[in-house]
Design a protein around this motif. Structure first.
Motif, PDB file in Angstrom:
ATOM      1  N   HIS A  49      17.138  27.197   0.043  1.00  0.00           N
ATOM      2  CA  HIS A  49      17.823  27.450  -1.224  1.00  0.00           C
ATOM      3  C   HIS A  49      17.440  26.374  -2.235  1.00  0.00           C
ATOM      4  CE1 HIS A  49      21.351  29.904   0.685  1.00  0.00           C
ATOM      5  NE2 HIS A  49      20.186  30.497   0.772  1.00  0.00           N
TER       6      HIS A  49
ATOM      7  N   GLU B 169      23.228  24.272   6.781  1.00  0.00           N
ATOM      8  CA  GLU B 169      23.932  25.474   6.315  1.00  0.00           C
ATOM      9  C   GLU B 169      25.218  25.113   5.583  1.00  0.00           C
ATOM     10  OE1 GLU B 169      24.430  28.555   9.294  1.00  0.00           O
ATOM     11  OE2 GLU B 169      22.699  29.516   8.346  1.00  0.00           O
ATOM     12  N   LYS B 170      25.932  24.087   6.086  1.00  0.00           N
ATOM     13  CA  LYS B 170      27.153  23.658   5.414  1.00  0.00           C
ATOM     14  C   LYS B 170      26.857  23.082   4.030  1.00  0.00           C
ATOM     15  CE  LYS B 170      29.874  22.738   9.594  1.00  0.00           C
ATOM     16  NZ  LYS B 170      30.543  21.686  10.413  1.00  0.00           N
TER      17      LYS B 170
ATOM     18  N   LYS C  42      24.399  24.087   2.276  1.00  0.00           N
ATOM     19  CA  LYS C  42      23.786  25.211   1.565  1.00  0.00           C
ATOM     20  C   LYS C  42      22.388  24.877   1.048  1.00  0.00           C
ATOM     21  CE  LYS C  42      28.156  27.353   0.273  1.00  0.00           C
ATOM     22  NZ  LYS C  42      29.002  27.908  -0.819  1.00  0.00           N
TER      23      LYS C  42
ATOM     24  N   ASP D  78      19.594  28.436   4.621  1.00  0.00           N
ATOM     25  CA  ASP D  78      20.370  29.506   5.250  1.00  0.00           C
ATOM     26  C   ASP D  78      19.523  30.066   6.393  1.00  0.00           C
ATOM     27  OD1 ASP D  78      22.281  31.367   5.824  1.00  0.00           O
ATOM     28  OD2 ASP D  78      21.722  32.746   4.217  1.00  0.00           O
TER      29      ASP D  78
END
Length: 499
Positions: free
Chosen positions: A389, A364-365, A367, A370
């Motif tokens: 993503h 998540e950090k 990206k 998500d």
């Protein structure tokens, strides 16, 4: 890989289509100068072009036939016949009611000739006649470098053939025509347009069918797939209005179906990797950018000709905002617990870390992923939904985190003219720090030999492509409009060859 290969083929073919459009833009419409022939001054003397024009003017006044000639040193096209068909229907050579139009294209450097025959002359000038005319009348003179005599003799033979044809056999309407605004579409155009629309409606049906399913990650993936297919179908409809060649239309339709099938078969694999998603978006963007160059150019210069395509072009543009709205509705809408059938609650970004593993928090950090964490209010069942993503990251072969990416390319041994070189691509995982070195070979250098950038004609001189044409002096106006042809069309009749 299959998807990428299909997309590359699609893009290459679009480049071919654009080259024809570019050639059309380079070619002066002779009717703008009240003439019937457009030619390169470097390839034919003005007085000879004038003689040919007078022959064509005489033929038009005598029979009503609009016979145009394009004589060029060079054009950026691979096929003179494809170009002839496209420009014939772009210029609309021939009378709109009788379709008695004829076009001869001669490309000197490519050593190609092509006849395009309007619907109304197909009985008088069948493919066998124009083919024989090209091979036996024009080609021998062209080989001797006497282009004027070859064309003049061909005009004479065509005039004799038309004179010998009963009047009732001259002139014919296109098999079926539908007028929308200033544009006219024949039966084949309409069949291809409705084929694209049918595919579009089938995808719309599946979108609506999926919309009523419970919200979940699988539903979001399916909607994502269908919206990508909707976009391809919408672009296909738009293109079917702008390309007149049946070859282009057939390719676009087949390519659209193949692309959709490949997307369907490889969708799970594609949506599991940021790199694969990026490749898909890049291919779609490149294809769209290339494919819409011709439609946008024509819309800009003559919107009245393409009114029917505008709604589909607008919808194609709106597909992406509609998709993002639909995706948000799925991700933030009601989720039902598959265990107890009660409502689940979406956890905030701060709370969801309680249920995520360390590598998922790292993703998540970065990206690359998500995560949505849903918790059942009644049975406390937890559902974690990963939304990949697009980006540069891929799955790490060691820790499986979406944190593995290319970081550096090093040349270890430069290539020379006597030996090949070596290099290494370095990949690293941002989570577990694993490093992978992928070695490769750099091809040995080769010395380039000097060569002409153009084509050589029979005389041995080298020429580059000419984008300007001269129609010589202005000639007297005929029964046709002095600024355009009469609105005729062709279904692809005619022949082509080389010398």
């Amino acid at each position: 890989m299959k998807k990428l290969l299909a997309a590359v083929c699609f893009i290459v073919f679009n480049l071919h289509a654009i080259s024809i459009e570019d050639a059309i833009q380079q070619t002066k419409n002779p009717r703008s100068s009240n003439a019937w022939i457009t030619y390169d001054a470097s390839a034919m003397a003005a007085h000879r072009a004038g003689r040919l024009n007078r022959q064509l003017e005489k033929l038009n006044k005598k029979t009503g036939v609009e016979f145009a000639i394009i004589f060029k040193k060079n054009l950026p096209v691979e096929s003179a016949k494809d170009y002839a068909h496209q420009i014939f229907n772009t210029w609309k050579i021939g009378n709109r009611e009788t379709n008695t139009g004829l076009l001869l294209v001669v490309l000197v450097d490519q050593r190609q000739w092509a006849f395009e025959v309007g619907y109304g002359l197909e009985a008088a000038l069948p493919d066998s006649f124009t083919g024989s005319l090209g091979r036996n009348t024009m080609a021998p003179e062209f080989r001797r470098g006497d282009y004027y005599k070859g064309i003049a003799d061909a005009i004479g033979e065509i005039e004799k053939k038309i004179d010998a044809t009963p009047k009732e056999e001259l002139g014919a309407k296109a098999p079926f025509q539908l007028a929308i605004g200033k544009a006219t579409y024949n039966l084949r155009d309409i069949v291809f347009i409705f084929a694209h629309i049918a595919i579009f409606l089938v995808v719309v049906f599946f979108v609506l069918q999926t919309a009523f399913k419970p919200n979940s990650l699988e539903k979001a993936k399916t909607i994502h797939l269908f919206f990508m297919q909707l976009f391809v179908a919408a672009i296909g409809i738009v293109l079917s209005f702008f390309y007149t060649s049946w070859f282009f239309k057939s390719f676009f339709l087949a390519g659209e179906i193949i692309a959709m099938v490949i997307m369907h078969q490889t969708w799970d694999e594609t949506t599991e990797s940021p790199v694969s998603l990026s490749a898909l978006y890049l291919v779609l963007f490149a294809f769209t950018a290339i494919a819409v160059i011709v439609p946008v150019f024509r819309l800009w210069h003559n919107p009245a000709e393409y009114y029917a395509a505008i709604p589909f072009l607008i919808f194609a543009i709106l597909i992406f905002p509609i998709y993002f709205w639909a995706l948000r509705a799925i991700r933030r809408g009601k989720h039902i617990c598959e265990k107890c059938k009660n409502l689940m609650e979406l956890q905030s970004e701060e709370k969801e870390d309680t249920w995520l593993k360390k590598y998922q928090i790292a993703e998540e950090k970065l990206k690359s992923v998500d995560y949505d964490v849903w918790v059942c209010r009644k049975c406390e069942y937890i559902r974690i939904e990963p939304y990949i993503h697009a980006g540069a990251y891929d799955k790490c072969p060691q820790c499986s985190a979406m944190a593995f990416r290319f970081v550096e390319n090093k040349v270890l041994t430069p290539a020379t003219y006597s030996s090949s070189g070596t290099g290494v691509e370095i990949y690293k995982c941002s989570y577990c720090r694993k490093q992978e070195n992928r070695h490769y070979t750099i091809p040995q250098k080769t010395r380039s030999s000097s060569s002409s950038s153009g084509y050589s004609s029979g005389g041995g001189s080298s020429y580059s492509s000419s984008s300007s044409s001269s129609s010589g002096s202005s000639y007297s106006s005929s029964s046709s409009s002095g600024s355009s042809f009469g609105g005729g069309s062709s279904g692809g009749g005619g022949s082509s060859g080389s010398w």
